[in-house]
Design an enzyme around this catalytic site. Structure first.
Site, mmCIF file in Angstrom:
data_model
loop_
_atom_site.group_PDB
_atom_site.id
_atom_site.type_symbol
_atom_site.label_atom_id
_atom_site.label_comp_id
_atom_site.label_asym_id
_atom_site.label_seq_id
_atom_site.Cartn_x
_atom_site.Cartn_y
_atom_site.Cartn_z
ATOM 1 C CD GLU A 39 -2.903 -1.337 0.247
ATOM 2 O OE1 GLU A 39 -2.891 -0.525 -0.695
ATOM 3 O OE2 GLU A 39 -3.712 -2.271 0.336
ATOM 4 C CG HIS B 146 -4.492 0.288 5.727
ATOM 5 N ND1 HIS B 146 -5.859 0.458 5.610
ATOM 6 C CD2 HIS B 146 -4.234 -0.956 5.247
ATOM 7 C CE1 HIS B 146 -6.389 -0.641 5.074
ATOM 8 N NE2 HIS B 146 -5.425 -1.515 4.854
ATOM 9 C CG HIS C 111 -7.627 -4.794 7.807
ATOM 10 N ND1 HIS C 111 -6.982 -5.943 7.383
ATOM 11 C CD2 HIS C 111 -7.297 -3.832 6.915
ATOM 12 C CE1 HIS C 111 -6.283 -5.692 6.286
ATOM 13 N NE2 HIS C 111 -6.440 -4.413 5.982
ATOM 14 C CD GLU D 209 -14.120 13.402 24.780
ATOM 15 O OE1 GLU D 209 -12.904 13.442 24.628
ATOM 16 O OE2 GLU D 209 -14.782 14.282 25.350
ATOM 17 C CG HIS E 161 -9.438 -3.106 2.684
ATOM 18 N ND1 HIS E 161 -8.722 -3.448 1.562
ATOM 19 C CD2 HIS E 161 -8.520 -3.068 3.689
ATOM 20 C CE1 HIS E 161 -7.448 -3.659 1.879
ATOM 21 N NE2 HIS E 161 -7.306 -3.419 3.166
HETATM 22 P P1 13P Z 1 0.815 -5.413 3.147
HETATM 23 O O1 13P Z 1 1.178 -6.708 3.849
HETATM 24 O O2 13P Z 1 1.386 -5.338 1.764
HETATM 25 O O3 13P Z 1 1.187 -4.210 3.995
HETATM 26 O O4 13P Z 1 -0.761 -5.375 2.949
HETATM 27 C C1 13P Z 1 -1.634 -5.474 4.035
HETATM 28 C C2 13P Z 1 -2.925 -4.773 3.816
HETATM 29 O O5 13P Z 1 -3.593 -4.413 4.754
HETATM 30 C C3 13P Z 1 -3.362 -4.509 2.427
HETATM 31 O O6 13P Z 1 -4.379 -3.542 2.400
HETATM 32 ZN ZN ZN Z 2 -5.567 -3.531 4.289
#
Ligand code: 13P
Ligand code: ZN
Length: 274
Positions: A116, A139, A141, A169, A210
């Site tokens: 990413e 980033h 999840h 908050e 995602h």
């Molecule tokens: P990477 O292992 O390449 O960082 O990817 C993980 C991920 O969350 C892809 O969106």
């Molecule tokens: Zn991801």
């Protein structure tokens, strides 16, 4: 030269990746972090003329030329970062109008930066244009935010307003709101461009079905931003199927705006009562 594993930016990166894993936001290799580090800081720990490898990035990011980033590796597990930082992290210098990453430290098993990287570097450039203090793109999840993208309207104003109403908050922590992208193929320049475009107006960008991107001036602040949005999404997922008897009204949100002196995203609150 000092040991880079003792550098405050390294210690903080390792702690943050571990904490994110412990929060359940980064299963397997899920998630990635990039932290911009000042050259003076890097020079305390590494010889800036000693490039281990050059890795093509596959995209353009000319405004970042000469900048240094500590970045998680692709395919690497956040849970392992604390045990083998030199394998799971890398420190790169961006050159050649963003098209090349010079590896100065890390990715010791021959690996490379996150898939990413386009979304990270393009988001850094977008955030730096509106906030010169931005240093972090993160980033992950988180389960409740992800769940919410299956059942909530993906309209950004509606999504933001719901989160603001879930915890008092929220409007204080992210008055700029949450931008939302539809499902897109991850790891591509296209999702990078789309994410960076959304980063121009908010520090949080949801990737539907995602995960989420956050940006901020340090790792703590960025973690806290995602943590707050995820807490709000958790409340939403607990109550969405129940009859709603009360909420935080727009008048109350205005009281928070005044008390904490924040600038809410324009047009997201109903006009103040006279
Ligand atoms: P990477 O292992 O390449 O960082 O990817 C993980 C991920 O969350 C892809 O969106
Ligand atoms: Zn991801």
């Amino acid at each position: 030269m000092k040991n880079i594993l003792t550098a405050p930016f390294m210690v903080e990166m390792i702690r943050t990746a571990t904490n994110m894993y412990d929060h359940g936001w980064d299963e397997r290799n899920g998630g990635n972090i990039s932290l911009m580090v000042d050259e003076d800081e890097v020079a305390k720990y590494l010889d800036l003329n000693s490039v281990l490898r050059e890795i093509p990035t596959g995209f353009d990011a000319s405004t970042l030329d000469g900048k240094y980033f500590l970045v998680t590796g692709t395919g690497k597990y956040f849970k392992n970062v604390q045990y083998a930082p030199e394998v799971n992290l890398g420190l790169i210098r961006v050159t050649d109008s963003g098209r090349t990453a010079q590896l100065l430290w890390g990715y010791a098993d021959g690996g490379k930066f996150t898939s990413e990287l386009p979304a990270h570097l393009m988001s850094h450039a977008a955030r730096l244009a509106v906030d010169p203090e931005n240093r972090v793109v993160m980033h992950c999840h988180p389960g409740n935010l992800l769940a919410m993208t299956y059942v909530h309207d993906l309209n950004e104003k509606a999504f933001t307003r719901t989160l603001w109403q879930m915890c008092t908050e929220c409007i204080v922590v992210f008055p700029d709101g949450v931008n939302v992208l539809p499902w897109m193929l991850c790891g591509t320049n296209e999702i990078g461009i789309a994410t960076a475009e959304k980063m121009g107006s908010a520090r949080l960008v949801v990737w539907s079905q995602h995960g989420i991107y956050g940006a901020g001036k340090d790792l703590d602040e960025t973690f806290g931003l995602i943590e707050t949005a995820e807490k709000a999404a958790e409340i939403y997922m607990k109550i969405a199927h129940l009859p709603l008897l009360t909420t935080i009204t727009d008048d109350q949100l205005w009281l928070l705006v005044d008390r904490f002196e924040v600038e809410p995203r324009e047009g997201y609150l109903a006009p103040r009562q006279a």
